[in-house]
Design a protein around this motif. Structure first.
Motif, short mmCIF file in Angstrom:
data_model
loop_
_atom_site.label_atom_id
_atom_site.label_comp_id
_atom_site.label_asym_id
_atom_site.label_seq_id
_atom_site.Cartn_x
_atom_site.Cartn_y
_atom_site.Cartn_z
N PRO A 364 0.82 -1.21 0.00
CA PRO A 364 0.00 0.00 0.00
C PRO A 364 0.85 1.26 0.00
N ASP A 365 2.02 1.16 0.63
CA ASP A 365 3.00 2.25 0.72
C ASP A 365 4.28 1.66 1.29
N GLY A 366 5.23 2.49 1.65
CA GLY A 366 6.48 1.98 2.19
C GLY A 366 6.59 2.11 3.69
N LEU A 367 5.46 2.33 4.37
CA LEU A 367 5.50 2.65 5.79
C LEU A 367 4.91 1.54 6.66
N PHE A 368 3.79 0.95 6.23
CA PHE A 368 3.14 -0.10 7.03
C PHE A 368 2.42 -1.04 6.08
N THR A 369 2.68 -2.34 6.22
CA THR A 369 2.13 -3.33 5.28
C THR A 369 1.56 -4.53 6.02
N SER A 370 0.83 -5.34 5.30
CA SER A 370 0.39 -6.63 5.81
C SER A 370 1.57 -7.58 5.92
N GLU A 371 1.41 -8.64 6.72
CA GLU A 371 2.50 -9.61 6.89
C GLU A 371 2.73 -10.46 5.65
N THR A 372 1.80 -10.46 4.71
CA THR A 372 1.97 -11.28 3.50
C THR A 372 2.25 -10.45 2.27
N GLU A 373 2.39 -9.13 2.42
CA GLU A 373 2.64 -8.28 1.26
C GLU A 373 4.14 -8.10 1.05
N GLY A 374 4.53 -8.11 -0.21
CA GLY A 374 5.93 -7.89 -0.56
C GLY A 374 6.72 -9.18 -0.73
N TYR A 375 7.44 -9.28 -1.85
CA TYR A 375 8.32 -10.43 -2.08
C TYR A 375 9.54 -10.35 -1.16
N ARG A 376 9.95 -11.49 -0.64
CA ARG A 376 11.06 -11.55 0.30
C ARG A 376 12.32 -12.12 -0.37
N MET A 377 13.39 -12.20 0.41
CA MET A 377 14.68 -12.64 -0.11
C MET A 377 14.69 -14.13 -0.43
N ASN A 378 15.07 -14.46 -1.66
CA ASN A 378 15.27 -15.86 -2.04
C ASN A 378 16.60 -16.06 -2.74
N LYS A 379 17.48 -15.05 -2.69
CA LYS A 379 18.72 -15.10 -3.46
C LYS A 379 19.77 -15.96 -2.77
N PHE A 380 19.99 -15.72 -1.48
CA PHE A 380 20.98 -16.47 -0.73
C PHE A 380 20.31 -17.70 -0.12
N GLU A 381 20.90 -18.86 -0.37
CA GLU A 381 20.34 -20.11 0.14
C GLU A 381 20.28 -20.09 1.67
N VAL A 382 19.13 -20.45 2.21
CA VAL A 382 19.00 -20.71 3.64
C VAL A 382 18.99 -22.22 3.78
N GLN A 383 20.10 -22.75 4.22
CA GLN A 383 20.33 -24.19 4.21
C GLN A 383 19.41 -24.91 5.20
N THR A 384 19.03 -26.13 4.89
CA THR A 384 18.23 -26.94 5.81
C THR A 384 18.92 -27.01 7.17
N GLY A 385 18.16 -26.72 8.22
CA GLY A 385 18.71 -26.73 9.56
C GLY A 385 19.52 -25.50 9.92
N ALA A 386 19.37 -24.42 9.16
CA ALA A 386 20.18 -23.21 9.36
C ALA A 386 19.99 -22.63 10.76
N LEU A 387 21.07 -22.04 11.24
CA LEU A 387 21.04 -21.28 12.49
C LEU A 387 20.70 -19.82 12.17
N ASN A 388 20.81 -18.98 13.17
CA ASN A 388 20.58 -17.54 12.97
C ASN A 388 21.52 -16.99 11.90
N ASP A 389 22.80 -17.32 11.99
CA ASP A 389 23.81 -16.84 11.04
C ASP A 389 24.01 -17.89 9.95
N LEU A 390 24.20 -17.41 8.72
CA LEU A 390 24.36 -18.30 7.58
C LEU A 390 25.84 -18.50 7.25
N SER A 391 26.12 -19.53 6.47
CA SER A 391 27.50 -19.84 6.06
C SER A 391 27.81 -19.38 4.65
#
Length: 535
Positions: A364-391
């Motif tokens: 709707p704008d860049g200030l407040f959105t729904s939790e399902t609006e907007g495409y998220r990051m899929n570029k860097f692999e989030v490995q199965t079983g990943a911790l907070n920090d990635l490798s």
């Protein structure tokens, strides 16, 4: 390769143990710590101190996200799970940041920690305090460290412009140096260092500045030279790119996704990486501030991303993609989301509580959105079983960038045919139909496909500046290749978009915004500093 990477990480951990102690600006930026405070067992451990500072660039509150969310590609809006944080993120999108935004101080700290640690290691190499291992020379290691220092000064020049230029361990409080002086210093330091650097891109030189990584850095500096100094250096950029290309040391990965995998240290495309490891070298946690918490079950993560996430693509930018470009799905998390079994739907937790999690390209704008609006990051692999920090190692410079830097410079110097061929070569791996991958010089020189304008309730209500973007097609091509890689702010500035166009909730807010303000904490600690114009 993994063993070599972990050895390097251990050296960097050693370095962070020291740099992490210097959290106060007075101590870090103009330190009075003595050389005796530091004990080295070998040169590589000592050099790891400066390299380690690079890992501090990548959080959601410092350099990395500033490069993306101040631009027309990404935004970090608040939502029902939070993410307002005193407005620190929305001010970046709106270009209303000031010297007290914490991102400014975090960025300044990291840059100057890198500079100060480089200065110390250079001096101790020069005075033989640090022993030089067999198989290399003191001059080679000093040259490498001068390029590391130049790397940090490039980032200082790019983000702050006028800033202190410190090249020794003196404790005197420095004055401001003009942006052009810093640019000239960076160019001279790299050029003088290059003849003494290793030409190898083997395991020993992984994630270090060899000759080719230094040339990639120098090409980036030349690419933006007109912004930094008022004088374009397109031909000089082409020369550096040609040297890298002709070396035969690097090549395009056949699969775009391979560059960003958790084990991407084997990629033939990466020229210079900042190495990360989920246990030994922490600091890369992009999924934590982009992914919805429910996505934990998508790859059986051992931690939960924060709330419903925030960092996401701006729909006006996403709309410029060709639907047949595989980079769209390889870069952005799109549509319904499922658990690791591929069958169980993941559900919302906030304003869409209990409803299937389905990411849509609508804001709707860049200030407040729904939790399902907007495409998220899929570029860097989030490995199965990943911790907070990635490798995943961060590919700071890669071969596709070299090809596209050369393509842009050729386009700007009236060699559109060769430019178009280079862009086509990069695009080929992302299109099933070779004809769709091909671009022409006319397309690269045409206006951008981006529909700029100010958005309210999902609709552009004020188009704002609608002037043609020179070489706008080239800007679009850079956009498709490099989201989430911290390029877009520099590209927006170089193509004249950053302070002239409107997007989402952003309207132009002054040409002085091409530079960030010197943080207030730095001004308070050093009366010799002067704030950038406009702040």
């Amino acid at each position: 390769m993994k063993k070599i990477k972990n050895n390097l990480i251990w050296c960097m951990v050693f370095g962070l143990a020291w740099s992490g102690c210097d959290s106060n600006l007075d101590e870090v930026t103009f330190s009075d710590l003595s050389a005796q405070t530091y004990t080295y067992t070998d040169a590589y451990s000592a050099m790891g101190i400066a390299y380690a500072n690079m890992r501090n660039l990548f959080s959601h509150q410092t350099w990395y996200t500033l490069q993306e969310t101040s631009s027309d590609g990404l935004v970090m809006p608040a939502n029902a799970s939070g993410w307002d944080d005193g407005g620190m993120y929305k001010r970046i999108h709106l270009h209303t940041w000031n010297s007290e935004n914490p991102q400014m101080n975090n960025m300044w700290q990291t840059f100057y920690s890198g500079v100060i640690n480089s200065n110390r290691v250079i001096e101790q190499l020069e005075t033989d305090v640090i022993p030089v291992p067999e198989g290399t020379s003191k001059q080679a290691l000093i040259s490498e460290m001068k390029v590391v220092r130049a790397f940090f000064y490039w980032l200082i020049c790019d983000n702050f412009g006028n800033a202190p230029l410190v090249t020794s361990t003196s404790t005197e409080l420095p004055a401001i140096s003009p942006r052009k002086d810093i640019y000239d210093f960076v160019v001279q330091e790299i050029n003088e260092a290059i003849p003494h650097l290793s030409e190898n891109n083997d395991r020993l030189m992984y994630a270090r500045f060899n000759k080719w990584a230094a040339k990639a850095l120098l090409a980036n500096v030349y690419l933006n030279a007109e912004v930094y100094s008022g004088q374009p250096r397109w031909e000089e950029c082409i020369t550096q790119c040609n040297d890298i290309i002709n070396s035969g040391k690097y090549s395009l990965a056949s699969d775009f996704k391979d560059i960003f995998k958790a084990d991407n240290e084997n990629s033939a495309e990466i020229i210079f990486a900042v190495p990360f490891d989920q246990n030994l070298g922490k600091g890369f946690f992009i999924e934590m501030f982009s992914w919805h918490g429910a996505l934990k079950d998508k790859v059986s993560m051992q931690t939960t991303p924060w709330g419903s996430g925030s960092a996401q693509g701006i729909p006006q930018f996403i709309d410029t993609y060709d639907s047949d470009d595989k980079r769209l799905a390889d870069t952005w998390l799109i549509g319904p989301q499922f658990a690791a079994d591929g069958v169980t739907p993941l559900l919302g937790s906030y304003d869409k509580n209990g409803q299937p999690l389905n990411f849509v390209n609508r804001l709707p704008d860049g200030l407040f959105t729904s939790e399902t609006e907007g495409y998220r990051m899929n570029k860097f692999e989030v490995q199965t079983g990943a911790l907070n920090d990635l490798s995943n190692d961060f590919p700071f410079f890669r071969y596709a960038q070299v090809l596209l830097m050369k393509a842009e410079c050729l386009l700007r110097t009236n060699d559109g045919q060769q430019s178009a061929q280079l862009v086509t070569d990069v695009r080929k791996r992302n299109f099933s139909d070779p004809a769709k991958a091909a671009v022409t010089a006319a397309e690269l020189m045409a206006n951008s496909k981006y529909k700029y304008g100010y958005v309210e309730n999902y609709v552009i209500v004020d188009p704002g500046n609608q002037d043609v973007v020179p070489y706008g097609g080239m800007l679009d091509q850079l956009g498709y290749e490099f989201p989430w890689e911290a390029h877009r702010r520099r590209d927006n500035i170089r193509f004249g978009v950053f302070t002239t166009k409107s997007w989402l909730s952003h309207k132009p807010n002054g040409d002085y915004r091409i530079l960030f303000p010197i943080p207030q904490q730095a001004l308070n600690s050093n009366p010799n500093l002067e704030q950038n114009s406009g702040y």
